[in-house]
Design a protein around this motif. Sequence first.
Motif, PDB file in Angstrom:
ATOM      1  N   ILE A 153       0.896  -1.154   0.000  1.00 54.68           N
ATOM      2  CA  ILE A 153       0.000   0.000   0.000  1.00 54.68           C
ATOM      3  C   ILE A 153       0.934   1.203   0.000  1.00 54.68           C
ATOM      4  O   ILE A 153       1.557   1.523   1.015  1.00 54.68           O
ATOM      5  CB  ILE A 153      -0.939   0.029   1.215  1.00 54.68           C
ATOM      6  N   THR A 154       1.091   1.831  -1.135  1.00 53.93           N
ATOM      7  CA  THR A 154       2.101   2.871  -1.282  1.00 53.93           C
ATOM      8  C   THR A 154       1.732   4.102  -0.453  1.00 53.93           C
ATOM      9  O   THR A 154       0.590   4.257  -0.004  1.00 53.93           O
ATOM     10  CB  THR A 154       2.249   3.285  -2.748  1.00 53.93           C
ATOM     11  N   GLU A 155       2.688   5.000  -0.276  1.00 53.76           N
ATOM     12  CA  GLU A 155       2.414   6.222   0.483  1.00 53.76           C
ATOM     13  C   GLU A 155       1.290   7.020  -0.162  1.00 53.76           C
ATOM     14  O   GLU A 155       0.440   7.591   0.530  1.00 53.76           O
ATOM     15  CB  GLU A 155       3.687   7.071   0.578  1.00 53.76           C
ATOM     16  N   TYR A 156       1.278   7.059  -1.493  1.00 54.17           N
ATOM     17  CA  TYR A 156       0.194   7.742  -2.209  1.00 54.17           C
ATOM     18  C   TYR A 156      -1.146   7.094  -1.889  1.00 54.17           C
ATOM     19  O   TYR A 156      -2.124   7.780  -1.561  1.00 54.17           O
ATOM     20  CB  TYR A 156       0.484   7.682  -3.712  1.00 54.17           C
ATOM     21  N   GLU A 157      -1.217   5.776  -1.949  1.00 50.45           N
ATOM     22  CA  GLU A 157      -2.463   5.064  -1.683  1.00 50.45           C
ATOM     23  C   GLU A 157      -2.900   5.213  -0.232  1.00 50.45           C
ATOM     24  O   GLU A 157      -4.103   5.299   0.054  1.00 50.45           O
ATOM     25  CB  GLU A 157      -2.283   3.592  -2.044  1.00 50.45           C
ATOM     26  N   GLN A 158      -1.948   5.269   0.694  1.00 51.37           N
ATOM     27  CA  GLN A 158      -2.297   5.403   2.104  1.00 51.37           C
ATOM     28  C   GLN A 158      -3.042   6.699   2.397  1.00 51.37           C
ATOM     29  O   GLN A 158      -3.881   6.747   3.308  1.00 51.37           O
ATOM     30  CB  GLN A 158      -1.034   5.311   2.954  1.00 51.37           C
ATOM     31  N   MET A 159      -2.774   7.762   1.633  1.00 57.03           N
ATOM     32  CA  MET A 159      -3.528   9.001   1.826  1.00 57.03           C
ATOM     33  C   MET A 159      -5.022   8.749   1.643  1.00 57.03           C
ATOM     34  O   MET A 159      -5.851   9.244   2.417  1.00 57.03           O
ATOM     35  CB  MET A 159      -3.079  10.075   0.825  1.00 57.03           C
ATOM     36  N   PHE A 160      -5.361   7.991   0.614  1.00 52.65           N
ATOM     37  CA  PHE A 160      -6.763   7.714   0.328  1.00 52.65           C
ATOM     38  C   PHE A 160      -7.373   6.825   1.407  1.00 52.65           C
ATOM     39  O   PHE A 160      -8.530   7.017   1.794  1.00 52.65           O
ATOM     40  CB  PHE A 160      -6.889   7.065  -1.052  1.00 52.65           C
ATOM     41  N   PHE A 161      -6.611   5.849   1.889  1.00 55.44           N
ATOM     42  CA  PHE A 161      -7.119   4.967   2.938  1.00 55.44           C
ATOM     43  C   PHE A 161      -7.403   5.758   4.215  1.00 55.44           C
ATOM     44  O   PHE A 161      -8.446   5.573   4.845  1.00 55.44           O
ATOM     45  CB  PHE A 161      -6.119   3.833   3.204  1.00 55.44           C
ATOM     46  N   ARG A 162      -6.487   6.625   4.598  1.00 51.60           N
ATOM     47  CA  ARG A 162      -6.712   7.410   5.817  1.00 51.60           C
ATOM     48  C   ARG A 162      -7.890   8.366   5.644  1.00 51.60           C
ATOM     49  O   ARG A 162      -8.734   8.496   6.544  1.00 51.60           O
ATOM     50  CB  ARG A 162      -5.440   8.178   6.186  1.00 51.60           C
ATOM     51  N   ALA A 163      -7.954   9.042   4.491  1.00 49.92           N
ATOM     52  CA  ALA A 163      -9.062   9.967   4.253  1.00 49.92           C
ATOM     53  C   ALA A 163     -10.394   9.223   4.214  1.00 49.92           C
ATOM     54  O   ALA A 163     -11.417   9.716   4.707  1.00 49.92           O
ATOM     55  CB  ALA A 163      -8.831  10.720   2.946  1.00 49.92           C
ATOM     56  N   ALA A 164     -10.400   8.020   3.634  1.00 49.19           N
ATOM     57  CA  ALA A 164     -11.630   7.233   3.552  1.00 49.19           C
ATOM     58  C   ALA A 164     -12.093   6.786   4.930  1.00 49.19           C
ATOM     59  O   ALA A 164     -13.292   6.820   5.237  1.00 49.19           O
ATOM     60  CB  ALA A 164     -11.416   6.024   2.653  1.00 49.19           C
ATOM     61  N   ALA A 165     -11.161   6.346   5.771  1.00 49.34           N
ATOM     62  CA  ALA A 165     -11.538   5.932   7.122  1.00 49.34           C
ATOM     63  C   ALA A 165     -12.160   7.103   7.878  1.00 49.34           C
ATOM     64  O   ALA A 165     -13.164   6.942   8.590  1.00 49.34           O
ATOM     65  CB  ALA A 165     -10.317   5.396   7.867  1.00 49.34           C
ATOM     66  N   ARG A 166     -11.590   8.278   7.706  1.00 47.74           N
ATOM     67  CA  ARG A 166     -12.129   9.474   8.375  1.00 47.74           C
ATOM     68  C   ARG A 166     -13.527   9.789   7.856  1.00 47.74           C
ATOM     69  O   ARG A 166     -14.460  10.043   8.651  1.00 47.74           O
ATOM     70  CB  ARG A 166     -11.180  10.647   8.124  1.00 47.74           C
ATOM     71  N   ALA A 167     -13.706   9.754   6.536  1.00 50.76           N
ATOM     72  CA  ALA A 167     -15.024  10.037   5.962  1.00 50.76           C
ATOM     73  C   ALA A 167     -16.035   8.971   6.371  1.00 50.76           C
ATOM     74  O   ALA A 167     -17.210   9.281   6.621  1.00 50.76           O
ATOM     75  CB  ALA A 167     -14.919  10.138   4.444  1.00 50.76           C
ATOM     76  N   GLU A 187      -3.624  -6.492   5.122  1.00 44.00           N
ATOM     77  CA  GLU A 187      -3.016  -5.185   5.397  1.00 44.00           C
ATOM     78  C   GLU A 187      -4.007  -4.049   5.166  1.00 44.00           C
ATOM     79  O   GLU A 187      -4.037  -3.078   5.929  1.00 44.00           O
ATOM     80  CB  GLU A 187      -1.767  -5.005   4.524  1.00 44.00           C
ATOM     81  N   GLN A 188      -4.822  -4.154   4.119  1.00 41.53           N
ATOM     82  CA  GLN A 188      -5.867  -3.143   3.908  1.00 41.53           C
ATOM     83  C   GLN A 188      -6.825  -3.100   5.089  1.00 41.53           C
ATOM     84  O   GLN A 188      -7.155  -2.020   5.608  1.00 41.53           O
ATOM     85  CB  GLN A 188      -6.658  -3.459   2.634  1.00 41.53           C
ATOM     86  N   ALA A 189      -7.290  -4.280   5.512  1.00 42.95           N
ATOM     87  CA  ALA A 189      -8.240  -4.340   6.623  1.00 42.95           C
ATOM     88  C   ALA A 189      -7.625  -3.769   7.888  1.00 42.95           C
ATOM     89  O   ALA A 189      -8.263  -2.988   8.612  1.00 42.95           O
ATOM     90  CB  ALA A 189      -8.678  -5.784   6.838  1.00 42.95           C
TER      91      ALA A 189
END
Length: 331
Positions: A153-167, A187-189
Amino acid sequence: MGRTVNTVTGPVRPEDLGKTLVHEHFVFGYPGFHGDLTMAPYDRQRALDVGLDVARRVMAHGVRTVVDATPNDCGRDPELLWEISERTGLQIICSTGYYYEGEGAPAYFKFRGAFGNAEEEIYEMFMRELTEGIGGTGIKAGVIKLASSKGAITEYEQMFFRAAARAQRETGVPIITHTQEGTMGPEQAELLVREGADPRRIIIGHMDGNTDIAYHLATLAHGVFIAFDRYGIQSFVGMPSDAARNALVTGLISLGYGDRIMLSHDSVNFWLGRPVQWPPALRDLLAAWHPTHLFEDVVPALVQAGVRPEVLDGIFTRNPARLFGGDDGAV
């Protein structure tokens, strides 16, 4: 008032989703297709005709709802989805999200991040599209789509994962994911749950790219749903056969996970850009990759293998309703 689900034509109750396909694409194009519009202009009427036909075909098998998992950077067309839904009665749920770094459009938010807070901007995009609408359409997204790379899960992709969890914490809207070639499901979960997302509102997708049951159990241990959602794509890009998928689904059901599994195809019904010229051998391998394959071929095979029809009904109806906030009772 209880929880509702954003469809492209308005809110519905989770209990009214009915039989659901959780991961399909009415239109899809790899980023870059916009630059080839001289040679391949968007034939919206053809896309509409294909979409209407697909909607009617799946509805003939009792499907009431389809989740369109097309990310924002891959040609998502919410107004097309609205027209298909209006003209057929099929309930369609549109996504908000971006594709994984290797096949998505990473330059835009990488550029934004060089001069500001790209993760905050991604979060703002998610929230606007979930609560107010996409662009000027007034059509609200009903799920957040995330994706990760093969083995990372690249650093770029992690931005989306963190933002999605917040939303997701703020809206309760489900998250659906793309995993690449049978990697990064656990790892995603773990990342999403660690960031505060509700595991009951998460589907880790494309799990059928990996036939190691330990991989599935490690993902399920986080309390999420898993999707076998590439039925029909066989022996291509690391994909196993449908027979191998069926064996794993049957095994997981026998272990008591029938209430945590969902099935779909990841079908692309209309490719944006120039027509795809599949080589004959690959065309034969992909002959079953279409949005009624589950009902015509897979479900009968699972029943023959001993899966009870009521369990399959739960996979297609009760599990999606629970994902979207309905009754959390097990199958």
